[in-house]
Design an enzyme around this catalytic site. Structure first.
Site, short mmCIF file in Angstrom:
data_model
loop_
_atom_site.label_atom_id
_atom_site.label_comp_id
_atom_site.label_asym_id
_atom_site.label_seq_id
_atom_site.Cartn_x
_atom_site.Cartn_y
_atom_site.Cartn_z
N ASP A 1 -9.91 1.81 -4.62
CA ASP A 1 -9.88 3.15 -4.04
C ASP A 1 -10.19 4.22 -5.08
OD1 ASP A 1 -7.57 2.68 -5.42
OD2 ASP A 1 -6.20 3.18 -3.78
N HIS B 1 4.65 4.11 -3.42
CA HIS B 1 5.50 5.20 -3.89
C HIS B 1 5.96 6.11 -2.76
CE1 HIS B 1 1.30 6.46 -3.95
NE2 HIS B 1 1.73 7.68 -3.68
N ASP C 1 0.83 -1.19 0.00
CA ASP C 1 0.00 0.00 0.00
C ASP C 1 0.88 1.25 0.00
OD1 ASP C 1 -2.52 1.50 0.38
OD2 ASP C 1 -1.61 1.99 2.32
#
Length: 1579
Positions: free
Chosen positions: A627, A529, A526
């Protein structure tokens, strides 16, 4: 011939850092590291952290890899070190040159996923994943009934959001306890544990064939995490991160503002609790600027207390014994940030201040003046900080208002309504676990550690930020500038750089990771980045110890593939999540399918051993992620089916999110959704909110599509074609290159709602090549008569009145979507089915299974069957038949093995002019270029460029698809010849018979497969006929040796004079016209394409410079002998002709060819078994006397030794004649005096001399051609007098004849000449001694300016070199630095003193050595010009019409002699010098290897322009260039062999009476080296 092990080659190049390049490999592959051209010859060590078999992976533990050299040769072309990849993950490599790191990168090895009771492999491209929000799964004992929906929908992988205890916000990704299973899953009377979860996961894997992965969240934890209160150091708080204090103060001020707005305190200033318009937004901006910023005075955190600083400065100025410091211009007064970030706590460097502001005396006035200047500077610095903070505050206001707009005004935002404490004006950036008090009192807490440690920064993400930068670390102003899109329920975790920096956090998260890896087969990273890379590496290493084949997925928002690769390579990410919702129309959706996987339909078969090329990350292509917003809102419910079909047809993993298939018409929020997913009930009614079955939404179609996706991945349908039929219809083809079956989906998207938007009823007709076997699936999105959608209070329900109508595995005539289907042809052997649609409404899909038509399928099967002799790759889909052409029953290798090397020249090579001589030509590809060769190499050179890139749009491929012209050209050209060549043509013709029967789009790949099989077989046949040096040689040696085949051929007309009829082993053929037997000796072309045919093919000088390398070293002894004897027959005036002209049109205008001829005879005698026999071979003299007419072969025969003696005697006597037919008819540029030929031997020195200033008798033979520049008829480089290389060659010949005469092998001990009317004998011993005694005395340019031997000290411009000539008519030419002296060093090294030779070679290396060749003139010379342009005609005397041909351009063949000389003399200089020289030689040769491999001519050029630049006037491949490099490789090999032998023998001092230190090697050394040379050169 072929092998099935997949090997990838990674070339290492100096300073090549590939950390951002993705190299993907599979387990079972072998990875070979090889040296690129910049590293060959250098001491390179490769290190990797890939573990040894049986060892655990340790990221920090690197080991060196052992180099292997399969051919055990001295060149590095085949040298490699390897890894056998059997372990998944990310592995690093780097390499050192000596002790310095020179480059490196990462490799990613894919995991092998297994499912089922039999543990069968689930390929990554077969993955069909569905995401579940774990909190919506309900009690654990109900999970199976909810997961059954995924099973029945055809998914094989479940992705759970985190299953841990959630924080107060109830967000799926805000975890209160990373180690505890969410208690929501338990019942009051039953607590479930991780063990229960693990058992379910195993059941799904074994019984349902489904894998399970889950998220790991490393970036943050819930603000209410109990462990965080015990370990606040795990967060970014105001104790460990004091740089956040200003941002915290601003955050609290904004919180107080938000509370005041909620209470209506700013209503009268235009800011009510309910923000509804832009005016109110502007009022917020005004309030912040007028109230908040003046109150917080954030700039003070970055400023100096002026009064305090001035007083401190004053005190230092008034100190007794104050030292005066001199000003340093590099040090300026600047503010030093207070590390504790206290208001006005910053300082300045007082030492700099004292050095900057110096009073002119110690009086009070001077001190005050100085302090005032100091005060003024501090105020200026403070003002700069104020301006900087003002700039940050402007950004903060903009970001804040942007956030308010999104949350309260934007149509696509959540529209939170009035400002309240629950929904404040802006999200808080920091925790505040205390009661609200005034801002000033709250601020005092930031300096109280036991309170400040609980003031922690929230996490979030920063749009457009550098993902490799941690935005919470010092140096980032993200929090101060309010650039963070904040998650107010989660605290950002602070790991530091290593576990010791925050031991509890690292241990806690490692345990969390281990729990996950224990029970799940994979993880989703999750917020990857924003996860610190070193943290993720550490955690994934721990996970892979428990789950070696861990499947790692992530979604990255870096905005850059380059940055994506950093995460993929460092973390070993298996699949990157890609989303179809990012497509703005169906065309873009189709492009994404093509982008994320597969190769083009009809792609070339790639070899098992090939370069490792950069890849893009493997995709997990999802129609929607959990999401992101609901596609039904942005598109329409009707688009769910076609878009998911398009996604599933991608050749990669595919996925979706729970709720998409049920047509849930809203986003299922990861934060606010608390309802449960539906359960599976086959009998459920459409209106049942809590249950679903195959009639719900698109579930039935999804099941069929998922199963098809898995089938395509498992059965190798790896080729993809996407066709945008119209604005809404996308057709995707998946093709199997082995069985040539296709699956074609046609999807009509519905980005716009069909109920409210217009869609045409006219659907374009489609043409599908081949035969449609079945309709795999047809499905239409339809409405049904049920109650409309109502959001259920307990279950996440979808739209009940929309479903899909599907039919599976039906025949085309049963379809309700296809109106009719017709069959037509496209060309003679390609059948097309024309499809006309009638019910392809928006939201519909139809999928066809298509095979080749039966006739083509048989043809492909037969082709593949015959191709299995070349590669096992073709076994799949092959078909054996008995009625094939009889020639195909013979293995091609058996046919090819009967070809001679001369015949291979015709099969493989032959340039345009060679082919035209036989009445043909090279194939010209329309809209492109003619092939370089008529033979197979011409085709292979183009295919070598096209194949790796699958450039199917290349004109070459277009030509093959458009017709049979090229195919017929290849076979017919060979069939038109006779013998085995025709047999090869017939074999190709028989293969092409089947090739022509397959669809045109497949022809390029099968044409390539046929040719590459034949081509590689033919190369093997060539090498087997060559010497053991070639057969056992490196790839470079083998490919270079093909220059022998390339240059040596037999045309329609003989290029060589006929040999003596008494020679019994001369190759012959039957003349097609006279039907009589005729000689057909191969001749050696000087260069292609310019010197390849007719009278310009054979040149004496070129032939004998190239003969040793191309014929002797390759073991072609008979051809070498025949060429030597053929040229011997043309001896006239004691000379060998330059331009041979078949002997009858020969020109005797070169002084050096005869000496190169003699050198080759010497080499032949030494290298060929029984080589001395050639001396007695009969030579049919064409010109037994200078004025003879040409005599036919056999008229006058002499043994070769007599011809040799004649050449020597004529030179000693002196040669002087005028060329026959002198004038423009033989040379239109030469002046009359140039036709006068002279040559002789100097009585005093023994040096061969000759020439005059109007002719050019050496290899540097450019004659001026420009009237305009007035250089016509003037040689650019006459080199008259004694040219250094001719002196060296003559010394070599004299020495050799002396040795033979002493052994009575050569019957002459002297030459007899007439001098002063008397016959005089000059012995070979005397001649040899004269040259030896005078060479260095007269050729060496001493480093001592007072050397009396130097006749022209005023002409010396470089010392420590050897002259290019001696006695030139223009004395300054003698002193020019050119590479010719290195030739003398190789053929007569005894002429040179070691130390002097080495110094001269070093100068040559520095001044003359280029990337590929040697500069032909010193760049310091006034007439140097390195660019050759033969077409240029201007007023420049030195350049016009290519006058500078040998005045700078870099010729390749001299580099071979330079390198060979370096090797020879380095051995005399000592082991250290030898080692360095070998490195140099390898490095230079590596550049030749690169050129050879890249050149479509597969050769080395005649010359390059300066610094290795391409010269368009050069021959593209030149005989002597190839030969010289091959000779250098041979010397390297002999050197290594001799070194090996010498390690076994103790060689004594010279035994021939040579003084110690003499450059003449002793007899024992000479014989040892000669034995080694002979033993390894025998074929």
């Amino acid at each position: 011939m072929g092998h099935s092990k997949q090997i990838r080659i990674l070339l290492l190049n100096e300073m090549e850092k590939l950390e951002r390049t993705l190299f993907r490999l599979e387990q079972g592959f072998e990875l070979q590291f090889r040296l690129g051209p910049t590293l060959q010859g250098k001491a390179v060590t490769v290190y990797t952290n890939y573990p040894l078999p049986g060892e655990a992976f340790n990221r920090e533990k690197f080991r060196s890899l052992e180099w292997e050299n399969p051919t055990e040769r001295e060149d590095d072309s085949d040298k490699y070190c390897k890894l056998n990849l059997q372990q998944a993950g990310s592995f690093q490599y780097y390499f050192l040159q000596g002790n310095e790191k020179s480059g490196g990168g990462y490799i990613v090895v894919d995991p092998i996923l297994r499912v089922g009771a039999d543990n069968h492999v689930l390929p990554l491209d077969c993955v069909t994943l569905q995401t579940f929000l774990a909190k919506c799964m309900g009690p654990f004992d109900e999970w199976e009934s909810r997961l059954m929906v995924a099973k029945e929908s055809g998914y094989n992988m479940i992705h759970f959001t985190p299953l841990q205890t959630l924080g107060l916000s109830r967000s799926c990704y805000s975890l209160a306890d990373q180690l505890e299973l969410n208690p929501d899953f338990s019942r009051p009377n039953k607590k479930y544990t991780w063990t229960d979860v693990g058992q379910l996961v195993q059941k799904l894997k074994k019984e349902w064939n489904m894998l399970c992965i889950t998220d790991v969240v490393y970036n943050h934890t819930a603000a209410n995490s109990r462990w965080l209160q015990e370990h606040p150091e795990s967060a970014y708080n105001l104790v460990n991160s004091p740089h956040l204090k200003p941002a915290w103060v601003l955050d609290r001020a904004l919180w107080h503002l938000s509370c005041d707005v909620a209470e209506g305190k700013y209503k009268d200033r235009g800011v009510p609790a309910l923000i509804e318009n832009d005016h109110q937004m502007n009022c917020i901006r005004k309030v912040i600027w007028e109230d908040i910023f003046p109150k917080t005075q954030l700039w003070e955190f970055f400023q100096v207390d002026v009064h305090k600083a001035v007083e401190q400065f004053r005190g230092l100025l008034t100190q007794e014994n104050r030292k005066t410091t001199r000003p340093d211009p590099d040090h300026h007064l600047k503010i030093i940030q207070d590390p504790e970030y206290r208001r006005l706590g910053c300082t300045v460097d007082m030492n700099v201040a004292l050095a900057t502001f110096i009073p002119h005396d110690n009086g009070p006035a001077a001190i005050n003046e100085c302090c005032n200047w100091f005060r003024k500077r501090i105020e200026e610095l403070n003002s700069e900080k104020h301006q900087l903070i003002n700039y940050h505050q402007e950004q903060a206001v903009n970001c804040l208002l942007g956030n308010v707009f999104y949350e309260r005004l934007a149509d696509h935002g959540p529209k939170l309504g009035p400002v309240t404490r629950k929904h404040p004006l802006v999200t808080r950036y920091f925790t505040f676990p205390f009661e609200d008090i005034s801002l000033s009192v709250e601020e005092s807490m930031i300096h109280v550690p036991n309170k400040a440690c609980f003031l922690m920064a929230h996490n979030g993400w920063v749009m457009g930020d550098d993902p490799l930068r941690n935005f919470a670390e010092p140096g980032s102003d993200v929090y101060l500038r309010r650039e963070l899109i904040c998650w107010g329920d989660s605290v950002k975790l602070r790991y530091g750089k290593k576990p010791e920096d925050c031991p509890y956090l690292w241990a806690h998260m490692k345990k969390y990771t281990e729990i996950t890896a224990t029970y799940f087969q994979g993880v989703r990273l999750d917020n990857c980045h924003s996860t610190p890379l070193h943290v993720a590496e550490y955690m994934l290493d721990a996970a892979r110890k428990l789950q070696p084949n861990l499947y790692v997925v992530a979604e990255l928002f870096t905005g850059s593939e380059d940055l994506d690769n950093v995460f993929v390579t460092r973390l070993g990410i298996s699949s990157l999540i890609r989303e179809a919702m990012s497509a703005y129309d169906s065309h873009e959706e189709g492009r994404l399918v093509y982008r994320y996987g597969g190769e083009p339909v009809g792609s070339f078969v790639q070899p098992c051993l090939r370069p490792l090329v950069p890849a893009i990350a493997h995709a997990l292509f999802m129609d929607i992620t959990h999401d992101n917003e609901c596609p039904i809102v942005h598109r329409s419910a009707y688009d769910a089916l076609p878009s998911t079909t398009i996604v599933s047809m991608a050749c990669c993993a595919s996925g979706s999110t729970k709720g998409y298939d049920e047509l849930v018409p809203h986003q299922i929020s990861v934060v606010s959704e608390e309802r449960f997913y539906t359960k599976w009930n086959p009998a459920a009614s459409p209106s049942s909110a809590g249950e679903v079955n195959s009639q719900s939404g698109i579930i039935a179609a999804r099941c069929a599509i998922n199963k098809l996706h898995q089938e395509l991945g498992a059965k190798g349908f790896i080729q993809v074609y996407v066709d945008q039929v119209d604005a809404d219809i996308v057709a995707v083809t998946r093709h199997s290159p082995s069985i040539h079956q296709s699956v074609v989906s046609v999807s009509r998207t519905a980005f716009r709602n069909p109920k409210t938007s217009f869609y045409s009823k006219e659907v374009p007709q489609m043409c599908i090549p081949g035969k449609i076997e079945e309709v795999v699936l047809e499905a239409r999105t339809v409405e049904r008569n049920t109650a409309p959608y109502r959001k259920d209070a307990n279950s996440i329900n979808g739209i009940p009145n929309i479903t899909v109508e599907i039919r599976e595995h039906i025949q085309l005539n049963e379809s309700k979507i296809v109106k009719q289907a017709g069959v037509t042809t496209k060309g003679p052997n390609e059948y097309i089915q024309e499809i006309e649609f009638e019910n392809l409404s928006p939201g519909s899909v139809i999928i066809f299974r298509v095979s080749l038509d039966p006739h083509a399928q048989v043809a492909v099967g037969i082709l593949r069957n015959h191709l299995t002799q070349f590669s096992p790759h073709f076994k799949s889909g092959s078909l054996a038949v008995d009625n094939a052409d009889p020639i195909l029953k013979i293995p091609f290798a058996s046919i090819a093995s009967r070809l001679t090397l001369a015949e291979l020249n015709q099969v493989l090579y032959r340039c345009e002019s060679e082919e035209k001589e036989d009445g043909g030509g090279c194939y010209n590809i329309p809209n492109w270029l003619p092939l370089k060769y008529a033979g197979l190499q011409g085709l292979m050179s183009v295919l070598a460029e096209i194949r790796p890139k699958n450039d199917l749009g290349h004109p070459f491929c277009d030509n093959l698809r458009s017709g049979d012209w090229m195919i017929d050209y290849v076979s017919n050209r060979l069939i038109s010849r006779s013998g085995t060549i025709a047999e090869v043509g017939k074999w190709l013709q028989a293969m092409f018979f089947y090739l022509k029967q397959i669809p045109r789009y497949l022809i390029p790949c099968y044409f390539d497969a046929i040719l590459i099989g034949a081509y590689t077989t033919l190369l093997d046949v060539a090498w087997k006929q060559m010497s053991s040096f070639v057969q056992n040689g490196s790839t470079f040696v083998k490919h270079l040796s093909l220059g022998s085949v390339q240059m040596c051929g037999v045309g329609r007309f003989s290029s060589l004079p006929l040999l003596s009829p008494s020679l019994t082993d001369v190759p012959c053929r039957l003349n097609e016209i006279t039907r009589e037997k005729e000689q057909c000796c191969v001749s050696l072309a000087a260069g292609l394409p310019h010197f390849s045919a007719g009278i310009f093919r054979c040149w004496g000088r070129d032939t004998f410079i190239a003969l040793r390398g191309l014929l002797l070293i390759t073991g072609r002894y008979l051809e070498a002998r025949n060429i030597i004897l053929a040229f011997a027959s043309t001896l006239r005036h004691g000379l060998i002709p330059n331009l041979l002209g078949e002997g009858t049109h020969a020109r005797y205008n070169c002084r050096d060819a005869v000496w190169w001829w003699l050198q080759c005879i010497q080499d032949y005698c030494k290298m060929v078994p029984n080589g001395l026999d050639i001396l007695n071979c009969p030579v049919s003299r064409m010109y037994p006397a200078d004025d003879s007419v040409p005599l036919s072969a056999g008229t006058v025969d002499q043994p070769l030794f007599e011809v040799i003696q004649e050449a020597m005697q004529r030179h000693m006597q002196g040669i002087q004649f005028r060329e026959r037919n002198a004038g423009p008819q033989i040379d239109r540029n030469m002046k009359d005096e140039g036709f006068n030929i002279t040559a002789g031997v100097d009585e005093e020195t023994g040096f061969v001399y000759g020439g005059n200033r109007f002719n050019c008798g050496t290899w540097m033979d450019k004659m001026g051609e420009s009237d305009r520049a007035r250089n016509k008829g003037i040689p650019a480089t006459p080199r008259d007098g004694s040219a250094v290389e001719i002196v060296g060659l003559s010394k070599s010949a004299v020495r050799w004849l002396l040795e033979l005469s002493q052994k009575n092998i050569f019957p002459y001990h002297y030459v007899t000449v007439k001098r002063h009317g008397k016959l005089v004998r000059v012995s070979y011993d005397e001649w040899n001694r004269k040259i030896q005694e005078n060479f260095e005395k007269l050729f060496y340019v001493s480093e001592d300016p007072s050397d009396v031997s130097e006749k022209h000290p005023n002409l010396v411009h470089k010392r420590g070199i050897y002259k290019d000539s001696y006695g030139a008519s223009s004395p300054w030419c003698d002193y020019q630095l050119r590479p010719n002296f290195t030739i003398a060093m190789v053929v007569a090294p005894e002429l040179f003193t070691t130390q002097k030779a080495w110094k001269a070679l070093e100068i040559a290396e520095k001044k003359l050595l280029g990337p590929l060749g040697m500069k032909t003139l010193d760049p310091d010379d006034m007439v140097y010009c390195g660019t050759y342009d033969n077409a240029l005609d201007n007023d420049n005397y030195n350049l016009a019409k290519g006058f500078n041909y040998h005045q700078g351009p870099e010729w390749l063949w001299p580099v071979g002699y330079f390198l060979r000389a370096k090797l020879y003399f380095s051995r005399l200089m000592g082991p250290e010098t030898t080692a360095k020289t070998i490195f140099l030689v390898k490095n230079v040769l590596s550049r030749h290897y690169v050129h050879l491999e890249r050149s479509p001519w597969k050769g080395l050029p005649e010359l390059t322009n300066e610094n290795g630049q391409y010269c368009p006037f050069s021959c593209e491949t030149q005989a002597w260039s190839i030969a010289a490099v091959l000779e250098t490789l041979y010397d390297l090999y002999i050197s290594a062999a001799a070194k090996s032998l010498q390690s076994c023998l103790t060689l004594c001092d010279p035994m021939d009476g040579s003084p110690p230190g003499s450059p003449v090697p002793g007899i024992l050394q000479a014989r040892t080296l000669e034995w080694v040379a002979n033993s390894f050169s025998n074929a």
